[in-house]
Design a protein around this motif. Structure first.
Motif, PDB file in Angstrom:
ATOM      1  N   ILE A 204      22.760  34.679  46.688  1.00  0.00           N
ATOM      2  CA  ILE A 204      22.771  34.175  45.311  1.00  0.00           C
ATOM      3  C   ILE A 204      23.951  34.719  44.518  1.00  0.00           C
ATOM      4  CG2 ILE A 204      21.518  34.360  43.101  1.00  0.00           C
ATOM      5  CD1 ILE A 204      20.174  32.402  44.962  1.00  0.00           C
ATOM      6  N   LEU A 205      24.679  33.825  43.896  1.00  0.00           N
ATOM      7  CA  LEU A 205      25.668  34.189  42.871  1.00  0.00           C
ATOM      8  C   LEU A 205      25.821  32.960  41.982  1.00  0.00           C
ATOM      9  CD1 LEU A 205      28.730  35.959  44.598  1.00  0.00           C
ATOM     10  CD2 LEU A 205      27.228  36.973  42.881  1.00  0.00           C
ATOM     11  N   SER A 206      25.609  33.121  40.693  1.00  0.00           N
ATOM     12  CA  SER A 206      25.901  31.983  39.822  1.00  0.00           C
ATOM     13  C   SER A 206      27.415  31.806  39.795  1.00  0.00           C
ATOM     14  CB  SER A 206      25.376  32.236  38.409  1.00  0.00           C
ATOM     15  OG  SER A 206      26.221  33.117  37.699  1.00  0.00           O
ATOM     16  N   THR A 207      27.878  30.625  39.417  1.00  0.00           N
ATOM     17  CA  THR A 207      29.320  30.389  39.369  1.00  0.00           C
ATOM     18  C   THR A 207      30.027  31.373  38.432  1.00  0.00           C
ATOM     19  OG1 THR A 207      29.252  28.123  40.154  1.00  0.00           O
ATOM     20  CG2 THR A 207      31.011  28.662  38.622  1.00  0.00           C
ATOM     21  N   PRO A 208      29.531  31.585  37.185  1.00  0.00           N
ATOM     22  CA  PRO A 208      30.225  32.579  36.353  1.00  0.00           C
ATOM     23  C   PRO A 208      30.134  34.000  36.905  1.00  0.00           C
ATOM     24  CG  PRO A 208      28.310  31.637  35.193  1.00  0.00           C
ATOM     25  CD  PRO A 208      28.532  30.816  36.414  1.00  0.00           C
ATOM     26  N   ALA A 209      29.005  34.348  37.541  1.00  0.00           N
ATOM     27  CA  ALA A 209      28.894  35.693  38.110  1.00  0.00           C
ATOM     28  C   ALA A 209      29.850  35.858  39.286  1.00  0.00           C
ATOM     29  CB  ALA A 209      27.456  35.982  38.542  1.00  0.00           C
ATOM     30  N   ALA A 210      30.046  34.795  40.068  1.00  0.00           N
ATOM     31  CA  ALA A 210      31.017  34.849  41.172  1.00  0.00           C
ATOM     32  C   ALA A 210      32.417  35.045  40.605  1.00  0.00           C
ATOM     33  CB  ALA A 210      30.943  33.565  42.002  1.00  0.00           C
ATOM     34  N   SER A 211      32.715  34.336  39.521  1.00  0.00           N
ATOM     35  CA  SER A 211      34.027  34.467  38.898  1.00  0.00           C
ATOM     36  C   SER A 211      34.246  35.908  38.438  1.00  0.00           C
ATOM     37  CB  SER A 211      34.114  33.499  37.705  1.00  0.00           C
ATOM     38  OG  SER A 211      35.390  33.538  37.127  1.00  0.00           O
ATOM     39  N   HIS A 212      33.230  36.477  37.819  1.00  0.00           N
ATOM     40  CA  HIS A 212      33.333  37.866  37.346  1.00  0.00           C
ATOM     41  C   HIS A 212      33.500  38.826  38.511  1.00  0.00           C
ATOM     42  CE1 HIS A 212      32.830  41.477  35.085  1.00  0.00           C
ATOM     43  NE2 HIS A 212      31.674  41.773  35.643  1.00  0.00           N
ATOM     44  N   LEU A 213      32.736  38.607  39.581  1.00  0.00           N
ATOM     45  CA  LEU A 213      32.805  39.520  40.731  1.00  0.00           C
ATOM     46  C   LEU A 213      34.190  39.464  41.392  1.00  0.00           C
ATOM     47  CD1 LEU A 213      31.272  41.545  42.485  1.00  0.00           C
ATOM     48  CD2 LEU A 213      30.294  39.629  43.770  1.00  0.00           C
TER      49      LEU A 213
ATOM     50  N   GLY B 226      39.633  34.371  39.501  1.00  0.00           N
ATOM     51  CA  GLY B 226      38.211  34.081  39.358  1.00  0.00           C
ATOM     52  C   GLY B 226      37.924  32.623  39.066  1.00  0.00           C
ATOM     53  N   GLY B 227      38.967  31.812  38.925  1.00  0.00           N
ATOM     54  CA  GLY B 227      38.775  30.416  38.554  1.00  0.00           C
ATOM     55  C   GLY B 227      38.920  29.461  39.727  1.00  0.00           C
ATOM     56  N   PRO B 228      38.492  28.217  39.521  1.00  0.00           N
ATOM     57  CA  PRO B 228      38.614  27.199  40.566  1.00  0.00           C
ATOM     58  C   PRO B 228      40.071  27.040  40.991  1.00  0.00           C
ATOM     59  CG  PRO B 228      37.506  26.301  38.606  1.00  0.00           C
ATOM     60  CD  PRO B 228      37.930  27.687  38.266  1.00  0.00           C
ATOM     61  N   ALA B 229      40.276  26.808  42.271  1.00  0.00           N
ATOM     62  CA  ALA B 229      41.636  26.603  42.772  1.00  0.00           C
ATOM     63  C   ALA B 229      42.310  25.480  41.989  1.00  0.00           C
ATOM     64  CB  ALA B 229      41.588  26.258  44.246  1.00  0.00           C
TER      65      ALA B 229
ATOM     66  N   PHE C 249      41.593  23.199  34.997  1.00  0.00           N
ATOM     67  CA  PHE C 249      42.753  23.022  34.123  1.00  0.00           C
ATOM     68  C   PHE C 249      42.821  24.073  33.010  1.00  0.00           C
ATOM     69  CE2 PHE C 249      42.092  18.862  36.049  1.00  0.00           C
ATOM     70  CZ  PHE C 249      43.365  18.638  36.557  1.00  0.00           C
ATOM     71  N   PHE C 250      41.747  24.831  32.796  1.00  0.00           N
ATOM     72  CA  PHE C 250      41.762  25.857  31.751  1.00  0.00           C
ATOM     73  C   PHE C 250      42.353  27.186  32.249  1.00  0.00           C
ATOM     74  CE2 PHE C 250      37.829  23.511  30.071  1.00  0.00           C
ATOM     75  CZ  PHE C 250      38.557  22.824  29.119  1.00  0.00           C
ATOM     76  N   GLY C 251      42.323  27.388  33.567  1.00  0.00           N
ATOM     77  CA  GLY C 251      42.684  28.696  34.133  1.00  0.00           C
ATOM     78  C   GLY C 251      44.035  29.207  33.669  1.00  0.00           C
TER      79      GLY C 251
ATOM     80  N   GLY D 195      29.623  22.293  29.163  1.00  0.00           N
ATOM     81  CA  GLY D 195      30.297  23.475  29.679  1.00  0.00           C
ATOM     82  C   GLY D 195      31.079  24.157  28.573  1.00  0.00           C
ATOM     83  N   THR D 196      30.798  25.446  28.366  1.00  0.00           N
ATOM     84  CA  THR D 196      31.572  26.223  27.400  1.00  0.00           C
ATOM     85  C   THR D 196      31.824  27.587  28.020  1.00  0.00           C
ATOM     86  OG1 THR D 196      29.624  25.642  26.081  1.00  0.00           O
ATOM     87  CG2 THR D 196      31.611  26.056  24.877  1.00  0.00           C
ATOM     88  N   GLY D 197      32.909  28.208  27.635  1.00  0.00           N
ATOM     89  CA  GLY D 197      33.188  29.525  28.195  1.00  0.00           C
ATOM     90  C   GLY D 197      34.374  30.142  27.502  1.00  0.00           C
ATOM     91  N   SER D 198      34.751  31.331  27.977  1.00  0.00           N
ATOM     92  CA  SER D 198      35.871  32.015  27.336  1.00  0.00           C
ATOM     93  C   SER D 198      36.682  32.765  28.377  1.00  0.00           C
ATOM     94  CB  SER D 198      35.363  32.965  26.255  1.00  0.00           C
ATOM     95  OG  SER D 198      35.009  34.222  26.810  1.00  0.00           O
ATOM     96  N   ASP D 199      37.609  33.601  27.880  1.00  0.00           N
ATOM     97  CA  ASP D 199      38.474  34.320  28.811  1.00  0.00           C
ATOM     98  C   ASP D 199      37.777  35.510  29.475  1.00  0.00           C
ATOM     99  OD1 ASP D 199      38.299  35.900  26.597  1.00  0.00           O
ATOM    100  OD2 ASP D 199      40.458  36.013  26.204  1.00  0.00           O
ATOM    101  N   HIS D 200      36.444  35.669  29.271  1.00  0.00           N
ATOM    102  CA  HIS D 200      35.740  36.769  29.947  1.00  0.00           C
ATOM    103  C   HIS D 200      35.621  36.531  31.440  1.00  0.00           C
ATOM    104  CE1 HIS D 200      32.487  33.856  29.456  1.00  0.00           C
ATOM    105  NE2 HIS D 200      31.742  34.553  30.265  1.00  0.00           N
ATOM    106  N   VAL D 201      35.608  35.261  31.866  1.00  0.00           N
ATOM    107  CA  VAL D 201      35.691  34.894  33.286  1.00  0.00           C
ATOM    108  C   VAL D 201      36.609  33.680  33.357  1.00  0.00           C
ATOM    109  CG1 VAL D 201      33.463  35.857  34.061  1.00  0.00           C
ATOM    110  CG2 VAL D 201      33.532  33.538  33.119  1.00  0.00           C
ATOM    111  N   ARG D 202      36.660  33.011  34.490  1.00  0.00           N
ATOM    112  CA  ARG D 202      37.500  31.818  34.603  1.00  0.00           C
ATOM    113  C   ARG D 202      36.672  30.608  35.017  1.00  0.00           C
ATOM    114  NH1 ARG D 202      39.936  34.714  32.137  1.00  0.00           N
ATOM    115  NH2 ARG D 202      42.103  35.420  32.262  1.00  0.00           N
ATOM    116  N   GLU D 203      35.418  30.596  34.607  1.00  0.00           N
ATOM    117  CA  GLU D 203      34.521  29.463  34.819  1.00  0.00           C
ATOM    118  C   GLU D 203      33.777  29.235  33.517  1.00  0.00           C
ATOM    119  OE1 GLU D 203      33.997  27.420  37.287  1.00  0.00           O
ATOM    120  OE2 GLU D 203      34.531  28.410  39.175  1.00  0.00           O
ATOM    121  N   LYS D 204      33.194  28.060  33.373  1.00  0.00           N
ATOM    122  CA  LYS D 204      32.303  27.886  32.249  1.00  0.00           C
ATOM    123  C   LYS D 204      31.049  28.719  32.508  1.00  0.00           C
ATOM    124  CE  LYS D 204      30.682  23.299  33.847  1.00  0.00           C
ATOM    125  NZ  LYS D 204      31.598  22.724  34.843  1.00  0.00           N
ATOM    126  N   ASP D 205      30.309  29.022  31.436  1.00  0.00           N
ATOM    127  CA  ASP D 205      29.272  30.031  31.596  1.00  0.00           C
ATOM    128  C   ASP D 205      28.075  29.709  30.695  1.00  0.00           C
ATOM    129  OD1 ASP D 205      27.719  32.292  31.737  1.00  0.00           O
ATOM    130  OD2 ASP D 205      29.400  33.686  31.693  1.00  0.00           O
TER     131      ASP D 205
END
Ligand code: VG1
Ligand code: CO
Length: 542
Positions: free
Chosen positions: A88-97, A131-134, A347-349, A366-376
């Motif tokens: 298990i890893l959520s997408t934002p948690a994977a980005s953070h890890l 941490g973001g999508p390729a 495209f946000f990365g 989807g909303t997010g910030s520079d704390h990771v590179r995915e929406k969260d």
């Protein structure tokens, strides 16, 4: 022992808006997942001895593909793989890890908001070291490789125990099974005023979070119930299930109907929220008050400075092109830049890496910030809670004050699902052929000012992405956008995005459907949707 097995290419492994998504039975073909994973590795340089992050949303096939990916990572020369416990890893948690461990990249196994189970969908996405999508140039390389691949490398070994935390060896490689939640929850605690939110809840503020039997359950229980003191049961459908309990883990008004009904009921809690399969989307509903994702982005951007992590203000806001212009008005008032990108978080990365934008969002929840590179998803929920704790206001009041200050962008997305591919392509082709002749003409929506096919030049590396959606702008600022989905696994989905702006002195209290009715007719007139698809009305309105 490392084996090098010969294989032949599959011609359908082009990554879409967010990774490769197919029916489970497609992934179950011999060598299918292996081919794609090897094509990813073949497209990368310099990962020998480095770290890979691996996890997914727990859907059917998750555990099997984790074993395959582990053995292939070992055979290809990675030094270490970090796996979320239980896979298990959520997408934002994977980005953070990926970011916190300095990993080379990560494989996220998910088809996000698509349903799961033996007859449903699976997906694989590769994320890079930020941490973001390729980005597109990497996904293009991966796709090219899938078309020429003739072998893959895999270690012959017993399956790894992914349910017991700790370290083990797989060939020359280290495997580390990590807690998927703790590091992510700590990150959230560093951004938001947990004390203020906890106090608000202790004073009687009530909330309900629907994890939709998907990946956010364990995260929401830890954060909302354990760290913030919400009563147990606040998080519903909290256990990730391989088939999401037969639900469709898409937090919209159709699939999160139960939450919606609860929030519109007599004894509705003060705040309701839901997330999707992999935890990167959010649905926000106040007591008797639904928030469109585009408005949510604007409200969060306008109030982010109230949370400790954003107290210094925002550097810029980025939104995908079909997302409403509500955030543009906030950016304007804050005196910061607004970037308009194609659909998809990849495209946000660059903008986030370059420090050009702090908050990003898409109309698709989807909303997010520079704390990771995915929406969260959970991040958005916590930012709302932090804002409410500081302003001491409910969702409805915050929204009303926002519209009174900025005006309101009435907005809806109409999805036409399950269209035959050739018919969807014909509709888009006919629309594109018309574009040059549209400006100056009029229809039910009013007089058309301009019409084009959106192209984006990334301001950081000048890379260009074309054909990102047809947009038709009216003289009064109203807008329609047409594009085909890049995340489906069966037939085509036409997305029609409709927007009308009403200034702060106009009627801010209309029902969305009424406000948009002339534009809905105009979309039909311009694109002849029923003629091409045989569908008189959309499958889903969000
Ligand atoms: C959809 C949304 C897009 C989002 C993407 C991935 O893509 O429109 O905004 O980034 O899904 O979201 P498309 O191509 O189907 O319109 V997720 O939560 O499924 O990773
Ligand atoms: Co998702």
């Amino acid at each position: 022992m490392i084996k090098c097995l010969s294989t032949t290419p599959f011609n359908d492994q082009k990554p879409g808006t967010s990774g490769l998504r197919k029916k489970v039975r497609v992934f179950q073909q011999p060598h299918y997942a292996e081919n794609f994973i090897q094509s990813v590795f073949d497209s990368l340089e310099g990962f020998e001895g480095k770290t890979l992050v691996l996890g997914g949303d727990g859907r059917f096939l998750n555990r099997d593909v984790i074993q395959i990916a582990l053995k292939m990572a070992a055979a290809n020369g990675f030094g270490r793989v970090l796996v979320g416990k239980g896979g298990i890893l959520s997408t934002p948690a994977a980005s953070h890890l990926i970011r916190s461990s300095g990993a080379f990249g990560g494989l996220v196994l998910s088809a996000s908001h698509n349903p799961g189970g033996p007859d449903e969908d699976f997906g694989i996405k590769y994320n890079v070291s930020n941490g973001g999508p390729a980005p597109e140039k990497v996904t293009d390389t991966i796709h090219a490789r899938t078309l020429s691949i003739d072998s893959y490398r895999i270690l012959e070994a017993a399956d790894v125990d992914i349910d017991t935390p700790g370290m083990s060896r797989l060939g020359e490689m280290t495997v580390e099974i990590v807690d998927p939640v703790a590091g992510y929850a700590d990150l959230m605690e560093s951004l938001f005023d947990f004390g203020a939110i906890r106090a608000m809840i202790a004073e009687g503020f009530t909330l309900s979070f629907d994890a939709m039997s998907a990946v956010t359950g364990p995260y929401a229980v830890e954060i909302l119930e354990k760290r913030l003191g919400a009563p147990s049961g606040t998080v519903r459908n909290a256990t990730p299930l391989p088939d999401f309990g037969h639900h469709h883990p898409d937090p919209n008004l159709v699939h999160a109907r139960e939450l919606y009904d609860r929030m519109m009921g007599e004894d509705a809690p003060d705040f309701g929220a839901a997330s999707d399969g992999d935890g990167d989307r959010n649905l926000i509903i106040g007591r008797h008050s639904y928030v469109t994702p585009s408005d949510s982005l604007a409200v969060l951007a306008a109030n982010a400075h109230l949370a400790p992590g954003y107290a210094l203000g925002l550097k810029g806001i980025a939104r995908s092109m079909p997302t409403s212009g509500a955030a543009d008005r906030v950016a304007q008032r804050l005196g910061i830049p607004l970037y308009e990108t194609p659909t998809g978080w990849k495209f946000f990365g660059n903008l986030l890496d370059a420090g050009m934008a702090t908050i990003c969002g898409e109309e698709s929840a989807g909303t997010g910030s520079d704390h990771v590179r995915e929406k969260d998803g959970i991040w958005a929920v916590l930012l709302w809670l932090n804002i409410m704790a500081v302003r001491r206001q409910g969702v409805a009041q915050i929204l009303a004050e926002h519209w009174a200050a900025y005006g309101r962008n009435y907005y809806a997305r109409h999805d036409y699902e399950g269209i035959a591919d050739d018919k969807a392509d014909a509709l888009m082709a006919a629309l594109r052929d018309k574009l040059a002749a549209l400006p100056g003409t009029a229809n039910s929506g009013g007089k058309i000012k301009s019409a084009d096919d959106f192209a984006y030049t990334d301001p950081t590396d000048r890379s260009v992405s074309r054909n990102q959606g047809v947009r038709i702008l009216f003289e009064d600022g109203s807008r329609m956008v047409f594009r085909l989905s890049g995340t489906g696994t069966e037939g085509a989905t036409l997305r029609v995005y409709i927007e009308r702006y009403v200034g702060s002195d106009g009627d801010l209290g209309m029902a969305t459907a009424d406000a948009l009715e002339p534009l809905v007719r105009a979309a039909q007139e311009v694109a002849d949707i029923s003629g091409f698809t045989g569908m008189e009305r959309p499958s889903v309105i969000t």
